[in-house]
Design a protein around this motif. Sequence first.
Motif, PDB file in Angstrom:
ATOM      1  N   ARG A   1     -28.169  27.395  19.914  1.00 40.62           N
ATOM      2  CA  ARG A   1     -29.227  26.434  19.584  1.00 40.62           C
ATOM      3  C   ARG A   1     -30.599  27.045  19.835  1.00 40.62           C
ATOM      4  O   ARG A   1     -31.524  26.882  19.036  1.00 40.62           O
ATOM      5  CB  ARG A   1     -29.035  25.165  20.420  1.00 40.62           C
ATOM      6  CG  ARG A   1     -29.976  24.031  20.050  1.00 40.62           C
ATOM      7  CD  ARG A   1     -29.502  22.698  20.646  1.00 40.62           C
ATOM      8  NE  ARG A   1     -29.255  22.777  22.078  1.00 40.62           N
ATOM      9  CZ  ARG A   1     -28.042  22.698  22.629  1.00 40.62           C
ATOM     10  NH1 ARG A   1     -26.971  22.544  21.875  1.00 40.62           N
ATOM     11  NH2 ARG A   1     -27.891  22.773  23.950  1.00 40.62           N
ATOM     12  N   ASP A   2     -30.724  27.801  20.929  1.00 31.04           N
ATOM     13  CA  ASP A   2     -31.999  28.420  21.269  1.00 31.04           C
ATOM     14  C   ASP A   2     -32.380  29.488  20.239  1.00 31.04           C
ATOM     15  O   ASP A   2     -33.544  29.599  19.841  1.00 31.04           O
ATOM     16  CB  ASP A   2     -31.904  29.053  22.659  1.00 31.04           C
ATOM     17  CG  ASP A   2     -33.222  29.623  23.131  1.00 31.04           C
ATOM     18  OD1 ASP A   2     -34.132  28.825  23.396  1.00 31.04           O
ATOM     19  OD2 ASP A   2     -33.341  30.856  23.221  1.00 31.04           O
ATOM     20  N   VAL A   3     -31.399  30.273  19.797  1.00 31.01           N
ATOM     21  CA  VAL A   3     -31.657  31.345  18.838  1.00 31.01           C
ATOM     22  C   VAL A   3     -32.069  30.795  17.487  1.00 31.01           C
ATOM     23  O   VAL A   3     -32.999  31.299  16.846  1.00 31.01           O
ATOM     24  CB  VAL A   3     -30.413  32.255  18.704  1.00 31.01           C
ATOM     25  CG1 VAL A   3     -30.531  33.165  17.483  1.00 31.01           C
ATOM     26  CG2 VAL A   3     -30.223  33.085  19.964  1.00 31.01           C
ATOM     27  N   PHE A   4     -31.380  29.754  17.030  1.00 30.48           N
ATOM     28  CA  PHE A   4     -31.629  29.274  15.669  1.00 30.48           C
ATOM     29  C   PHE A   4     -32.600  28.105  15.591  1.00 30.48           C
ATOM     30  O   PHE A   4     -33.013  27.713  14.507  1.00 30.48           O
ATOM     31  CB  PHE A   4     -30.302  28.908  15.002  1.00 30.48           C
ATOM     32  CG  PHE A   4     -29.483  30.115  14.686  1.00 30.48           C
ATOM     33  CD1 PHE A   4     -29.815  30.931  13.624  1.00 30.48           C
ATOM     34  CD2 PHE A   4     -28.396  30.468  15.474  1.00 30.48           C
ATOM     35  CE1 PHE A   4     -29.085  32.069  13.344  1.00 30.48           C
ATOM     36  CE2 PHE A   4     -27.661  31.606  15.201  1.00 30.48           C
ATOM     37  CZ  PHE A   4     -28.009  32.419  14.125  1.00 30.48           C
ATOM     38  N   LEU A   5     -32.978  27.564  16.741  1.00 28.65           N
ATOM     39  CA  LEU A   5     -33.989  26.508  16.753  1.00 28.65           C
ATOM     40  C   LEU A   5     -35.051  26.824  17.797  1.00 28.65           C
ATOM     41  O   LEU A   5     -35.554  25.945  18.483  1.00 28.65           O
ATOM     42  CB  LEU A   5     -33.357  25.143  17.051  1.00 28.65           C
ATOM     43  CG  LEU A   5     -32.494  24.541  15.946  1.00 28.65           C
ATOM     44  CD1 LEU A   5     -31.814  23.266  16.447  1.00 28.65           C
ATOM     45  CD2 LEU A   5     -33.330  24.226  14.701  1.00 28.65           C
ATOM     46  N   GLY A   6     -35.382  28.113  17.917  1.00 29.25           N
ATOM     47  CA  GLY A   6     -36.379  28.526  18.885  1.00 29.25           C
ATOM     48  C   GLY A   6     -37.715  27.852  18.639  1.00 29.25           C
ATOM     49  O   GLY A   6     -38.187  27.790  17.502  1.00 29.25           O
ATOM     50  N   ALA A   7     -38.313  27.348  19.689  1.00 27.88           N
ATOM     51  CA  ALA A   7     -39.599  26.642  19.606  1.00 27.88           C
ATOM     52  C   ALA A   7     -39.543  25.497  18.596  1.00 27.88           C
ATOM     53  O   ALA A   7     -40.540  25.107  18.007  1.00 27.88           O
ATOM     54  CB  ALA A   7     -40.713  27.621  19.221  1.00 27.88           C
ATOM     55  N   GLY A   8     -38.335  24.964  18.370  1.00 29.80           N
ATOM     56  CA  GLY A   8     -38.187  23.836  17.454  1.00 29.80           C
ATOM     57  C   GLY A   8     -38.249  24.206  15.998  1.00 29.80           C
ATOM     58  O   GLY A   8     -38.220  23.333  15.122  1.00 29.80           O
ATOM     59  N   LYS A   9     -38.316  25.525  15.712  1.00 33.02           N
ATOM     60  CA  LYS A   9     -38.430  25.968  14.324  1.00 33.02           C
ATOM     61  C   LYS A   9     -37.082  26.511  13.858  1.00 33.02           C
ATOM     62  O   LYS A   9     -36.589  27.501  14.401  1.00 33.02           O
ATOM     63  CB  LYS A   9     -39.491  27.056  14.197  1.00 33.02           C
ATOM     64  CG  LYS A   9     -40.883  26.610  14.619  1.00 33.02           C
ATOM     65  CD  LYS A   9     -41.867  27.774  14.550  1.00 33.02           C
ATOM     66  CE  LYS A   9     -43.254  27.340  15.011  1.00 33.02           C
ATOM     67  NZ  LYS A   9     -44.216  28.464  14.991  1.00 33.02           N
ATOM     68  N   PRO A  10     -36.463  25.877  12.856  1.00 30.40           N
ATOM     69  CA  PRO A  10     -35.166  26.371  12.380  1.00 30.40           C
ATOM     70  C   PRO A  10     -35.298  27.742  11.734  1.00 30.40           C
ATOM     71  O   PRO A  10     -36.255  28.013  11.010  1.00 30.40           O
ATOM     72  CB  PRO A  10     -34.738  25.308  11.354  1.00 30.40           C
ATOM     73  CG  PRO A  10     -36.005  24.650  10.930  1.00 30.40           C
ATOM     74  CD  PRO A  10     -36.915  24.697  12.108  1.00 30.40           C
TER      75      PRO A  10
END
Length: 382
Positions: free
Chosen positions: A278-287
């Motif tokens: 989740r962190d890798v693919f939604l880093g800083a809330g950006k998909p």
Amino acid sequence: MVDHYRINIADIVIGEPLPWDVYDESKRLLLGKGHVIATERQFDELTERALFIDSSAAAGLANRKCENHSAKQALPSALRLLNSANKRLERLLYNLTNDQDARGKVLDIARSIAEAVDINPDIALGCVLLNQQAHRYTIRHCLDTAVLTAIVARGMKKGDDETLVMMAAALTMNVGMLRQHDELQERSEPLSDRELENIRQHPQQAANILLQCGIDDPTWLSYVLLHHENDDGSGYPLGKGVGEISTNAKIIALADRYCAAVSNRRYRKPLLPQSALRDVFLGAGKPRDPTLAAYFIREIGNYPPGTFVRLQNGEIGVVTRKGKSATTPVVHALIGPRGAPLAFPIQRDTGKDLYAIREPLSGEQGALRFSLQQLWGDEAAL
């Protein structure tokens, strides 16, 4: 009978006739020769007993184990290949500029890692989580990234030569800051502006070093140079954006971030695999790239091999391979429902309600002692 010898529960196989009489600690006959352990329940009950056979049977068992050991020594081990590759990579990268055959040696190491993935991709992926203490982070991280890069590339049906170059780039992506990377593992205070700038420039420095070593493959160099770039232009060192970063460079970058996220560092605890994805693919809330996200999720799964989990029946175990779905992997239980260690790992199908995964656990929560060979057999022998 004068002498009795204790046997391991692993010497008994479900569904096969016993080759000897089995006794309890008081020398009372428990099971006769030829008896078949037909169910897991019977098998589980035996794990709580001390089991013995007589001296003549023990001699036959010892001979059989000796013969099996000799035969198994010739079997390839994914773990052994990965450990050897790590040692070779460490010697090579710290002396790369002095090596006249750097390109050939990096590719040979990449081939060894690819062979380990061929032998058993579950072991190779499990090592990302379970083999962290065996090697220093700086080198192991590059190898882990190469493993995950290979697994995702193969899932995308990329050719062997293309995948090999991607793996070679992953192995050499941090050569521009190896010693600084070592120092950072010991640090707890904030980085200086100069140190931050060195980090931002390490992909370019790595590409320059590779060129000095005679590695002039433009594809290889581009993967190294772009492994910290982002589609939104926020990456470094060049601030590339959409359309300027190749898919293969993105695969290496995402594998790099995932492996870093699940690794234990001196200055922070690792994320659980699901949180790391989740962190890798939604880093800083950006998909990030949804197509690549789908491939990573399919190949890694919600509970990748090496993940500690608690089951609905209270057992604690380790995921050892994929199941029928992303949420139902195969688990080998190591701790029983009452918190007592099991005599040996017992395979559980998490597609069944009783053995469904209740929650993933951190390594500290799992607090288990075991060898990878206990989970995967001789393909994970040291």
